[in-house]
Design a protein around this motif. Sequence first.
Motif, PDB file in Angstrom:
ATOM      1  N   UNK A  74     -14.180 -22.993 -27.313  1.00  0.00           N
ATOM      2  CA  UNK A  74     -13.323 -22.070 -26.597  1.00  0.00           C
ATOM      3  C   UNK A  74     -11.933 -22.689 -26.457  1.00  0.00           C
ATOM      4  N   UNK A  75     -10.913 -21.900 -26.696  1.00  0.00           N
ATOM      5  CA  UNK A  75      -9.541 -22.390 -26.562  1.00  0.00           C
ATOM      6  C   UNK A  75      -9.277 -22.759 -25.103  1.00  0.00           C
ATOM      7  N   UNK A  76      -8.438 -23.746 -24.899  1.00  0.00           N
ATOM      8  CA  UNK A  76      -8.287 -24.324 -23.571  1.00  0.00           C
ATOM      9  C   UNK A  76      -7.419 -23.555 -22.576  1.00  0.00           C
ATOM     10  N   UNK A  77      -6.649 -22.555 -23.026  1.00  0.00           N
ATOM     11  CA  UNK A  77      -5.712 -21.869 -22.142  1.00  0.00           C
ATOM     12  C   UNK A  77      -6.058 -20.388 -22.068  1.00  0.00           C
ATOM     13  N   UNK A  78      -6.009 -19.842 -20.863  1.00  0.00           N
ATOM     14  CA  UNK A  78      -6.163 -18.390 -20.685  1.00  0.00           C
ATOM     15  C   UNK A  78      -4.762 -17.808 -20.552  1.00  0.00           C
ATOM     16  N   UNK A  79      -4.441 -16.805 -21.381  1.00  0.00           N
ATOM     17  CA  UNK A  79      -3.156 -16.126 -21.338  1.00  0.00           C
ATOM     18  C   UNK A  79      -3.360 -14.722 -20.810  1.00  0.00           C
ATOM     19  N   UNK A  80      -2.641 -14.398 -19.739  1.00  0.00           N
ATOM     20  CA  UNK A  80      -2.620 -13.043 -19.193  1.00  0.00           C
ATOM     21  C   UNK A  80      -1.202 -12.512 -19.331  1.00  0.00           C
ATOM     22  N   UNK A  81      -1.055 -11.317 -19.886  1.00  0.00           N
ATOM     23  CA  UNK A  81       0.248 -10.651 -19.920  1.00  0.00           C
ATOM     24  C   UNK A  81       0.063  -9.349 -19.155  1.00  0.00           C
ATOM     25  N   UNK A  82       0.805  -9.232 -18.044  1.00  0.00           N
ATOM     26  CA  UNK A  82       0.624  -8.122 -17.121  1.00  0.00           C
ATOM     27  C   UNK A  82       1.949  -7.386 -16.970  1.00  0.00           C
ATOM     28  N   UNK A  83       1.906  -6.059 -17.142  1.00  0.00           N
ATOM     29  CA  UNK A  83       3.072  -5.210 -16.929  1.00  0.00           C
ATOM     30  C   UNK A  83       2.834  -4.417 -15.641  1.00  0.00           C
ATOM     31  N   UNK A  84       3.840  -3.694 -15.152  1.00  0.00           N
ATOM     32  CA  UNK A  84       3.602  -2.864 -13.969  1.00  0.00           C
ATOM     33  C   UNK A  84       2.512  -1.808 -14.194  1.00  0.00           C
ATOM     34  N   UNK A  85       2.271  -1.439 -15.429  1.00  0.00           N
ATOM     35  CA  UNK A  85       1.301  -0.387 -15.725  1.00  0.00           C
ATOM     36  C   UNK A  85      -0.104  -0.895 -16.023  1.00  0.00           C
ATOM     37  N   UNK A  86      -0.203  -2.078 -16.678  1.00  0.00           N
ATOM     38  CA  UNK A  86      -1.528  -2.507 -17.140  1.00  0.00           C
ATOM     39  C   UNK A  86      -1.533  -3.987 -17.536  1.00  0.00           C
ATOM     40  N   UNK A  87      -2.726  -4.518 -17.726  1.00  0.00           N
ATOM     41  CA  UNK A  87      -2.889  -5.842 -18.315  1.00  0.00           C
ATOM     42  C   UNK A  87      -2.901  -5.657 -19.824  1.00  0.00           C
ATOM     43  N   UNK A  88      -1.896  -6.197 -20.488  1.00  0.00           N
ATOM     44  CA  UNK A  88      -1.711  -6.013 -21.921  1.00  0.00           C
ATOM     45  C   UNK A  88      -2.560  -6.998 -22.721  1.00  0.00           C
ATOM     46  N   UNK A  89      -2.732  -8.212 -22.189  1.00  0.00           N
ATOM     47  CA  UNK A  89      -3.507  -9.232 -22.900  1.00  0.00           C
ATOM     48  C   UNK A  89      -4.251 -10.108 -21.900  1.00  0.00           C
ATOM     49  N   UNK A  90      -5.447 -10.461 -22.255  1.00  0.00           N
ATOM     50  CA  UNK A  90      -6.260 -11.434 -21.519  1.00  0.00           C
ATOM     51  C   UNK A  90      -7.059 -12.165 -22.588  1.00  0.00           C
TER      52      UNK A  90
END
Length: 82
Positions: free
Chosen positions: A1-17
């Motif tokens: 498993x890759x070591x970092x969790x990336x979250x990209x969050x906009x006012x409307x939704x979570x774009x990436x997790x």
Amino acid sequence: MAPIRLLIITPEETVADVRVHSVTLPGVVSPFQVLKDHAALITSLDPGPVRWMPEEGEEQSLAIREGFVKVENNTVSVYAEL
């Protein structure tokens, strides 16, 4: 498993997790990279690409207009407008 969790969050939704090996962000002074065990920080982001290297496959990116990032405990949380 890759070591970092990336979250990209906009006012409307979570774009990436996603799990990634590295994240490159458009910092105010210059782009900077986050790797495993990066020091905790909160900083503003300029318009530009957020780029990441996923567990498998090619580098991916998403352009943001503005935002900020919080890095803590191998989680990179990007709060931005696209």
